[in-house]
Scaffold this active site. Structure first.
Site, PDB file in Angstrom:
ATOM      1  N   ASP A  35      -1.451   3.359   6.281  1.00 16.46           N
ATOM      2  CA  ASP A  35      -0.402   3.207   5.259  1.00 16.46           C
ATOM      3  C   ASP A  35      -0.343   4.452   4.373  1.00 16.46           C
ATOM      4  OD1 ASP A  35      -0.126   0.641   6.299  1.00 16.46           O
ATOM      5  OD2 ASP A  35      -1.550  -0.197   4.871  1.00 16.46           O
TER       6      ASP A  35
ATOM      7  N   ASN B 119       0.848  -1.210   0.000  1.00 15.55           N
ATOM      8  CA  ASN B 119       0.000   0.000   0.000  1.00 15.55           C
ATOM      9  C   ASN B 119       0.879   1.254   0.000  1.00 15.55           C
ATOM     10  OD1 ASN B 119      -2.275  -1.598   0.228  1.00 15.55           O
ATOM     11  ND2 ASN B 119      -2.572  -1.226   2.420  1.00 15.55           N
TER      12      ASN B 119
HETATM   13  O1  KDG Z   1      -4.783  -2.078   6.893  1.00 15.84           O
HETATM   14  C1  KDG Z   1      -4.256  -2.034   5.611  1.00 15.84           C
HETATM   15  C2  KDG Z   1      -3.055  -2.913   5.492  1.00 15.84           C
HETATM   16  O2  KDG Z   1      -2.191  -2.726   6.558  1.00 15.84           O
HETATM   17  C3  KDG Z   1      -3.435  -4.306   5.197  1.00 15.84           C
HETATM   18  O3  KDG Z   1      -3.645  -4.370   3.816  1.00 15.84           O
HETATM   19  C4  KDG Z   1      -2.408  -5.327   5.527  1.00 15.84           C
HETATM   20  O4  KDG Z   1      -3.221  -5.424   7.705  1.00 15.84           O
HETATM   21  C5  KDG Z   1      -2.440  -5.819   6.897  1.00 15.84           C
HETATM   22  C6  KDG Z   1      -1.462  -6.823   7.287  1.00 15.84           C
HETATM   23  O5  KDG Z   1      -1.573  -7.303   8.406  1.00 15.84           O
HETATM   24  O6  KDG Z   1      -0.542  -7.148   6.534  1.00 15.84           O
END
Ligand code: KDG
Length: 317
Positions: free
Chosen positions: A258, A38
């Site tokens: 992010d 992201n």
């Molecule tokens: O919350 C958005 C991101 O951080 C997510 O796409 C990935 O939470 C995530 C993780 O644990 O890798």
């Protein structure tokens, strides 16, 4: 100067999103997700040269992840494909308009098998900035080792290292996180945390000011604290700047942290002062919460002005 502005790595997943409670089934849509990817996409849209490294499954969902990253202009030259392990899955359940539940099916995934060997070429090739999150060390012992190795190697080569705490209680305990983050902080120039994550960066009983002071004394140059709808702060030696969150209609908060981080890092790459970096962080956070998806609604550089120039509810004709 390295050709790459930012190198980041971690696990990208296939995220399945529902419009309502999972228990009722219905339609799910599939998307690329992952904190570091992201950030990579957000930075690429702003015109920075970004590489994302990691281990991606050889299955079709792995193909989806790579196609999206390439389409967004993120470099994937150092991605390793894994023919044995599946793509990790993330499930995003819109339980109510105000409550989203996130769960994972990622243990044993390709991404979680990340190890030093997959990162060697990318890290030694060099970048101005290496961005890490506290999610990667939670994935496996080898991913934890690789994260620390990358931080040490990049910092020794003169790269600015940034660390976003990104605590995930479904992956590990606060005690485990505190232990793994401590050596990473030693190499970080910028540390980004939510206000409820500061206890993971030092003495759990210490106040925000005391934790920040300790981090700055240990060599961190900027400590950025996210406060959700209450805004954000940046602490540097002897200075503090605060910003309110922008007044937008929040429709989806997943990915907002992010986006905020990418906005801050973009400011540093552009040579802005910490308060200017914070302005861009808050702006990207506002784009993220007011659009759906982890990263889909993030702005290009040409769109950065949109939220300032148009009142809520505007139609630009
Ligand atoms: O919350 C958005 C991101 O951080 C997510 O796409 C990935 O939470 C995530 C993780 O644990 O890798």
């Amino acid at each position: 100067m390295a050709d790459v502005d930012v190198l980041t790595f971690g696990e990208s997943m296939a995220a399945f999103r529902s419009a309502g409670p999972f228990a009722l089934g219905g339609t799910f849509t599939a998307h690329l997700a992952g904190a570091e990817s992201n950030v990579a996409i957000a930075l690429s849209r702003l015109g920075h040269r970004v590489e994302w490294a990691g281990r991606v499954s050889g299955d079709d969902l792995g193909e989806l992840l790579l196609r999206e990253l390439r389409a967004e202009g993120v470099g994937v030259a150092h991605v390793a494909r894994d023919a044995e392990r599946p793509t990790g899955l993330m499930f995003v359940e819109a339980r109510t308009a105000d409550l989203v539940r996130v769960s994972y099916n990622r243990s044993g995934s390709a991404g979680s098998a990340l190890a030093v060997d997959q990162l060697r070429a990318a890290v030694t090739a060099g970048s101005r900035l290496l961005h890490l999150t506290g999610i990667t060390p939670a994935l496996s012992a080898t991913a934890c080792e690789a994260t620390l190795w990358a931080a040490q190697t990049a910092a020794a080569a003169g790269a600015a290292v940034s660390l976003d705490v990104n605590f995930r209680s479904r992956l590990w305990s606060r005690r485990q996180a505190r232990q793994a983050l401590a050596p990473l902080v030693e190499h970080a120039r910028t540390v980004i945390a939510s206000d409820d994550e500061l206890d993971l960066l030092g003495d759990p009983e210490a106040s925000e000011d005391a934790t920040v002071a300790t981090l700055l004394r240990r060599g961190v140059r900027a400590v950025v604290v996210k406060r959700g709808p209450a805004g954000a702060s940046v602490h540097t030696a002897g200075r503090r700047a605060d910003r309110a969150a922008l007044d937008v209609t929040a429709v989806d908060t997943i990915g907002a942290g992010d986006a905020f981080t990418a906005g801050y890092l973009s400011g540093t790459l552009d040579g802005l002062q910490p308060a200017g970096c914070l302005d861009r962080a808050v702006l990207l956070g506002a784009f993220s919460v007011s659009t759906r998806g982890d990263w889909e609604g993030l702005p290009t550089r040409a769109e950065l002005h949109l939220l300032h120039e148009h009142a809520p509810g505007s139609a630009v004709r």
